[in-house]
Design an enzyme around this catalytic site. Structure first.
Site, PDB file in Angstrom:
ATOM      1  N   GLY A 135       0.681  -5.257   0.614  1.00  0.00           N
ATOM      2  CA  GLY A 135      -0.454  -5.484  -0.288  1.00  0.00           C
ATOM      3  C   GLY A 135      -0.070  -6.230  -1.555  1.00  0.00           C
ATOM      4  N   GLU A 152       4.631  -4.878   7.239  1.00  0.00           N
ATOM      5  CA  GLU A 152       3.826  -3.865   7.955  1.00  0.00           C
ATOM      6  C   GLU A 152       4.275  -3.649   9.389  1.00  0.00           C
ATOM      7  OE1 GLU A 152       2.641  -6.167   5.935  1.00  0.00           O
ATOM      8  OE2 GLU A 152       1.120  -5.293   4.609  1.00  0.00           O
ATOM      9  N   GLU A 189      -0.159  -9.757  -0.486  1.00  0.00           N
ATOM     10  CA  GLU A 189      -1.568 -10.056  -0.179  1.00  0.00           C
ATOM     11  C   GLU A 189      -2.407 -10.190  -1.453  1.00  0.00           C
ATOM     12  OE1 GLU A 189      -1.624  -6.684   2.591  1.00  0.00           O
ATOM     13  OE2 GLU A 189      -2.504  -8.047   4.063  1.00  0.00           O
ATOM     14  N   ALA A 196       0.867  -1.182   0.000  1.00  0.00           N
ATOM     15  CA  ALA A 196       0.000   0.000   0.000  1.00  0.00           C
ATOM     16  C   ALA A 196       0.906   1.235   0.000  1.00  0.00           C
ATOM     17  CB  ALA A 196      -0.897  -0.021   1.226  1.00  0.00           C
TER      18      ALA A 196
HETATM   19  N1  COA Z   1       4.641   3.411  -0.656  1.00  0.00           N
HETATM   20  C1  COA Z   1       5.064   4.587  -1.158  1.00  0.00           C
HETATM   21  N2  COA Z   1       6.233   4.753  -1.791  1.00  0.00           N
HETATM   22  C2  COA Z   1       7.016   3.666  -1.934  1.00  0.00           C
HETATM   23  C3  COA Z   1       6.651   2.410  -1.443  1.00  0.00           C
HETATM   24  C4  COA Z   1       5.393   2.296  -0.778  1.00  0.00           C
HETATM   25  N3  COA Z   1       4.948   1.141  -0.300  1.00  0.00           N
HETATM   26  N4  COA Z   1       7.638   1.529  -1.727  1.00  0.00           N
HETATM   27  C5  COA Z   1       8.582   2.237  -2.383  1.00  0.00           C
HETATM   28  N5  COA Z   1       8.214   3.526  -2.508  1.00  0.00           N
HETATM   29  C6  COA Z   1       8.951   4.611  -3.148  1.00  0.00           C
HETATM   30  C7  COA Z   1      10.156   5.009  -2.316  1.00  0.00           C
HETATM   31  O1  COA Z   1       9.782   5.903  -1.275  1.00  0.00           O
HETATM   32  C8  COA Z   1      11.027   5.655  -3.361  1.00  0.00           C
HETATM   33  O2  COA Z   1      10.550   6.963  -3.580  1.00  0.00           O
HETATM   34  P1  COA Z   1      11.623   8.193  -3.812  1.00  0.00           P
HETATM   35  O3  COA Z   1      12.279   7.873  -5.117  1.00  0.00           O
HETATM   36  O4  COA Z   1      10.730   9.400  -3.867  1.00  0.00           O
HETATM   37  O5  COA Z   1      12.557   8.167  -2.659  1.00  0.00           O
HETATM   38  C9  COA Z   1      10.749   4.850  -4.591  1.00  0.00           C
HETATM   39  O6  COA Z   1       9.512   4.167  -4.373  1.00  0.00           O
HETATM   40  C10 COA Z   1      11.815   3.796  -4.871  1.00  0.00           C
HETATM   41  O7  COA Z   1      11.959   3.001  -3.714  1.00  0.00           O
HETATM   42  P2  COA Z   1      13.336   2.883  -2.874  1.00  0.00           P
HETATM   43  O8  COA Z   1      12.979   2.660  -1.447  1.00  0.00           O
HETATM   44  O9  COA Z   1      14.227   4.023  -3.181  1.00  0.00           O
HETATM   45  O10 COA Z   1      13.939   1.568  -3.521  1.00  0.00           O
HETATM   46  P3  COA Z   1      14.952   0.551  -2.831  1.00  0.00           P
HETATM   47  O11 COA Z   1      15.418  -0.349  -3.910  1.00  0.00           O
HETATM   48  O12 COA Z   1      15.971   1.276  -2.029  1.00  0.00           O
HETATM   49  O13 COA Z   1      14.053  -0.306  -1.799  1.00  0.00           O
HETATM   50  C11 COA Z   1      12.085  -1.527  -1.109  1.00  0.00           C
HETATM   51  C12 COA Z   1      12.996  -1.095  -2.286  1.00  0.00           C
HETATM   52  C13 COA Z   1      10.886  -2.237  -1.717  1.00  0.00           C
HETATM   53  C14 COA Z   1      12.850  -2.463  -0.182  1.00  0.00           C
HETATM   54  C15 COA Z   1      11.658  -0.266  -0.333  1.00  0.00           C
HETATM   55  O14 COA Z   1      11.142   0.679  -1.264  1.00  0.00           O
HETATM   56  C16 COA Z   1      10.581  -0.524   0.689  1.00  0.00           C
HETATM   57  O15 COA Z   1      10.889  -1.058   1.748  1.00  0.00           O
HETATM   58  N6  COA Z   1       9.328  -0.104   0.426  1.00  0.00           N
HETATM   59  C17 COA Z   1       8.262  -0.164   1.367  1.00  0.00           C
HETATM   60  C18 COA Z   1       7.662  -1.550   1.424  1.00  0.00           C
HETATM   61  C19 COA Z   1       6.576  -1.623   2.477  1.00  0.00           C
HETATM   62  O16 COA Z   1       6.780  -1.376   3.645  1.00  0.00           O
HETATM   63  N7  COA Z   1       5.389  -2.017   2.020  1.00  0.00           N
HETATM   64  C20 COA Z   1       4.241  -2.233   2.880  1.00  0.00           C
HETATM   65  C21 COA Z   1       3.428  -1.002   3.016  1.00  0.00           C
HETATM   66  S1  COA Z   1       2.032  -1.288   4.088  1.00  0.00           S
END
Ligand code: COA
Length: 260
Positions: free
Chosen positions: A111, A134, A114, A66
């Site tokens: 999500g 989460e 999920e 999400a």
């Molecule tokens: N919601 C909003 N933005 C998200 C996102 C999410 N779930 N997942 C990634 N993004 C955004 C990042 O903030 C980043 O934005 P920016 O370029 O403005 O900084 C962009 O997508 C690229 O992600 P980034 O984190 O830079 O890539 P990474 O390769 O370093 O890491 C992940 C990849 C997937 C490990 C990391 O993005 C992450 O942990 N995301 C969140 C996952 C999460 O917690 N999901 C559950 C939500 S309930």
């Protein structure tokens, strides 16, 4: 509806939904959820569609969960509305009359995992990562993760994934029984289309009854499930496609199923 965050195509009886926010790693915001929900309505009303593929745009992510940017300012009530919409969309995938294949081409987090769990089949790229992170955000899965993951991979594995928020790679997901197959990333979509095409060639009413029997039966005791199957097979026997399938076998030719 004009789609902003997804690409929706239908070719040769196969619908493909591509979540298209690669700069956000295809995170699900309310607008994206509405658009996916709308696609499901379109698919439901189009009897020519026989299988659905859902995937993510870009090479990095299927769906990274999400959208945290949208959620950070959400009140508890707004989150409840968002979660209910998300749950409804995932349930609609489960209850479609046709199978849905998740082609997981990268991160499937929160999500993303999920949504994949609500699909009939999961194909993963070797670059895929699954997880329910989460807990690291101070919350818990809200699109069915605490319910579907234990049912799929067992309590111990689900607890570890949910309590730690750690990701697992594609090979581990395969060993957990979370995915059907793992493919090199470059061939994932070709494999997904090939599987979808194989399913699309089968008798549609047979697929419908099989999906209903599997999904209902898994939540029932065995005797109730077997009774459900007997009703379903009876309905399958009443179709023209049953006559065509058996006649084609005896005439040593390929069947031509019409979904009647
Ligand atoms: N919601 C909003 N933005 C998200 C996102 C999410 N779930 N997942 C990634 N993004 C955004 C990042 O903030 C980043 O934005 P920016 O370029 O403005 O900084 C962009 O997508 C690229 O992600 P980034 O984190 O830079 O890539 P990474 O390769 O370093 O890491 C992940 C990849 C997937 C490990 C990391 O993005 C992450 O942990 N995301 C969140 C996952 C999460 O917690 N999901 C559950 C939500 S309930």
């Amino acid at each position: 509806m004009d789609y902003i965050n997804i690409i929706f195509t239908v070719d040769d009886a196969i619908a493909t939904i591509t979540v298209n926010r690669p700069d956000r790693l295809n995170a699900l915001n309310p607008q994206t959820m509405e658009e996916i929900g709308h696609c499901i309505d379109v698919i439901r009303s189009d009897q020519t569609i026989r299988c659905v593929i859902i995937t993510g745009a870009g090479e990095k992510a299927f769906i990274a969960g999400a959208d945290i940017t949208s959620m950070v300012t959400m009140s508890g009530f707004e989150e409840k509305v968002f979660a209910e919409r998300g749950l409804g969309v995932l349930r609609a995938f489960e209850q479609l009359r046709i199978p849905v294949i998740a082609a997981v081409n990268g991160y499937a987090l929160g999500g993303g995992t999920e949504l994949a769990l609500a699909c009939d089949l999961i194909l993963a790229a070797d670059t895929a990562r699954f997880g329910l992170p989460e807990i690291k955000l101070g919350i818990i899965p809200g699109f069915g993760g605490t319910q579907r993951l234990p049912r799929r991979v067992g309590l111990l594995r689900a607890r570890e994934m949910i309590y730690t928020g750690d990701m697992i790679d594609a090979a581990t997901a395969f060993s957990y029984g979370l995915v059907n197959h793992v493919y090199p990333a470059a061939s994932l979509m070709q494999e997904a289309r090939s599987l979808a095409a194989k399913i699309a060639r089968q008798a549609p009413l047979g697929i419908l009854q099989a999906k209903a029997a599997i999904n209902a039966g898994i939540e029932m005791d065995l005797d109730s499930g077997l009774r459900f199957e007997t009703e379903a097979v009876g309905l399958a026997f009443s179709t023209d496609d049953k006559k065509e399938g058996m006649t084609a076998f005896l005439e040593k030719r390929d069947p031509k199923f019409r979904g009647e």
